[in-house]
Design an enzyme around this catalytic site. Structure first.
Site, PDB file in Angstrom:
ATOM      1  N   ASP A  31      78.117  72.380   7.379  1.00 38.39           N
ATOM      2  CA  ASP A  31      78.888  73.524   6.884  1.00 38.39           C
ATOM      3  C   ASP A  31      78.371  74.850   7.445  1.00 38.39           C
ATOM      4  OD1 ASP A  31      79.573  71.335   5.281  1.00 38.39           O
ATOM      5  OD2 ASP A  31      79.852  72.572   3.494  1.00 38.39           O
TER       6      ASP A  31
ATOM      7  N   HIS B 141      80.560  78.008   6.525  1.00 38.94           N
ATOM      8  CA  HIS B 141      81.044  78.848   5.423  1.00 38.94           C
ATOM      9  C   HIS B 141      81.006  80.347   5.719  1.00 38.94           C
ATOM     10  CE1 HIS B 141      82.200  75.994   2.408  1.00 38.94           C
ATOM     11  NE2 HIS B 141      81.054  75.344   2.482  1.00 38.94           N
TER      12      HIS B 141
ATOM     13  N   ASP C  48      84.225  72.843   7.046  1.00 36.97           N
ATOM     14  CA  ASP C  48      83.853  73.954   6.162  1.00 36.97           C
ATOM     15  C   ASP C  48      83.371  75.156   6.967  1.00 36.97           C
ATOM     16  OD1 ASP C  48      84.669  72.423   4.050  1.00 36.97           O
ATOM     17  OD2 ASP C  48      82.835  72.644   2.886  1.00 36.97           O
TER      18      ASP C  48
ATOM     19  N   ASN D 177      86.780  69.994   3.460  1.00 35.54           N
ATOM     20  CA  ASN D 177      87.640  70.209   2.292  1.00 35.54           C
ATOM     21  C   ASN D 177      88.061  71.669   2.127  1.00 35.54           C
ATOM     22  OD1 ASN D 177      84.744  70.461   1.490  1.00 35.54           O
ATOM     23  ND2 ASN D 177      85.612  71.050  -0.475  1.00 35.54           N
ATOM     24  N   HIS D 178      87.320  72.597   2.733  1.00 36.63           N
ATOM     25  CA  HIS D 178      87.708  74.013   2.641  1.00 36.63           C
ATOM     26  C   HIS D 178      88.761  74.410   3.669  1.00 36.63           C
ATOM     27  CE1 HIS D 178      85.106  75.971  -0.435  1.00 36.63           C
ATOM     28  NE2 HIS D 178      84.482  74.816  -0.311  1.00 36.63           N
TER      29      HIS D 178
ATOM     30  N   HIS E 139      83.283  64.878   7.318  1.00 35.11           N
ATOM     31  CA  HIS E 139      82.814  65.972   6.466  1.00 35.11           C
ATOM     32  C   HIS E 139      82.196  65.490   5.162  1.00 35.11           C
ATOM     33  CE1 HIS E 139      82.346  69.841   4.642  1.00 35.11           C
ATOM     34  NE2 HIS E 139      82.969  69.399   3.568  1.00 35.11           N
TER      35      HIS E 139
ATOM     36  N   HIS F 189      78.895  68.761   3.652  1.00 36.18           N
ATOM     37  CA  HIS F 189      79.541  68.843   2.334  1.00 36.18           C
ATOM     38  C   HIS F 189      78.603  69.147   1.174  1.00 36.18           C
ATOM     39  CE1 HIS F 189      82.909  68.341  -0.327  1.00 36.18           C
ATOM     40  NE2 HIS F 189      82.560  67.158  -0.806  1.00 36.18           N
TER      41      HIS F 189
END
Length: 305
Positions: free
Chosen positions: A51, A53, A79, A111-112, A161, A235
């Site tokens: 990730d 982010h 992500d 998932n984002h 992910h 994740h």
């Protein structure tokens, strides 16, 4: 005409592109992603990352530690956006690198990378603030829909992910999924994005409200059926940057956002894999505060959820 190298140089200064250029970039990247399979084959050597982010300055540090493109081949396990201050610039840079070096960077969906999640955790609001409308967010969400679901390194290391699904026993079952859509609320596509390993044998309901918790027995069975030596996933925040799960060490979490949400104090890692298929982890920390900028309108607590 446009110059991708010029756009990359601009965005690496943590600046974002005008709306019409960003729209053109999204269209270019969609065409590239459409040609990729649900499980994209990748050859060693390759560097695998978790990730990000929206932590743009820490992404630049990742490239300093892991190597710059195109000399280094990368897999990013999703992500890219939400929670950090610079999701727009982060995802724009990923798209530019994909457009410029399509065979050197593989972008997996997390998932984002979802309309529903980005409306809650920051990316939608960031696009609205920076452009004054939601157009760019919509263009990026269309790109999300074409991101590949997984990668397999030399047919032996699966990168995804989140994790496994009780509905998926073979890689071929992933290959036939219809991926060009918003992430469903349940089912195998959802599980690949949302599931987590746990110290159990089989399956149990996930406290996240999506995906499953899966254990050592199902991980070993899945690896044997599909002739895999390792499953790499992201994740979940790992304070040490990476973590092997289970006695067999056949699953590893890679986390690449240092000092997550600018307050968790964790280090990050990238996983380098050469022809031996023996992973080597490079650990890195967040860049110093004086080497990053913070949007004046953002308080740190806003995105820590």
């Amino acid at each position: 005409m446009f110059d991708l190298d010029e756009w990359i140089a601009t965005v690496r200064k943590c600046k974002y592109l005008p709306e019409h250029q960003l729209k053109r970039l999204c269209e270019m990247v969609k065409v590239i992603l459409m040609e990729e399979s649900n499980i994209q084959p990748v050859r060693t050597p390759v560097t695998v990352c978790g990730d990000i982010h929206g932590q743009f300055y820490d992404l630049l540090e990742l490239f300093r530690v892991g190597g710059e493109l195109p000399s280094t081949n990368y897999i990013f396990m999703g992500d890219f956006v939400d929670r950090g201050y610079f999701s727009l610039e982060t995802f724009t840079l990923f798209m530019l690198l994909k457009a410029r070096y399509p065979d050197k960077i593989t972008l997996l969906r997390g998932n984002h990378e979802s309309r529903q999640i980005t409306q809650v955790y920051g990316f939608y609001d960031e696009c609205q603030t920076k452009y004054g409308n939601a157009n760019v967010w919509k263009y990026c969400c269309q790109v999300f829909d074409f991101l590949t679901l997984a990668a397999v390194i030399d047919n032996k290391i699966l990168c995804v992910h989140g994790g496994l699904s009780p509905e998926v026993r073979t890689l071929d079952q992933i290959r036939i999924l219809a991926r060009a859509q918003e992430i469903p609320h349940e089912g195998s596509f959802c599980d690949l994005m949302w599931s987590d390993p746990e110290d159990i044998e089989s399956w149990t309901v996930s406290p996240r409200g999506a995906g499953w918790l899966f254990g050592s027995k199902v991980t070993t069975e899945f690896s044997q059926i599909n002739d895999l030596t390792l499953i790499a996933r992201a994740h979940q925040l790992v304070q040490e940057g990476y973590k092997y799960h289970f006695a067999d060490k056949n699953l590893v979490t890679v986390w690449s956002a240092p000092n997550y949400c600018y307050r968790c104090g964790n280090v990050a890692s990238v996983m380098k894999v050469d022809e031996s298929l023996e992973p080597e982890f490079r650990i890195f920390s967040a860049v110093a505060d004086e080497d990053r900028t913070v949007p004046p309108s953002r308080k740190r607590s806003e995105y820590f959820i």
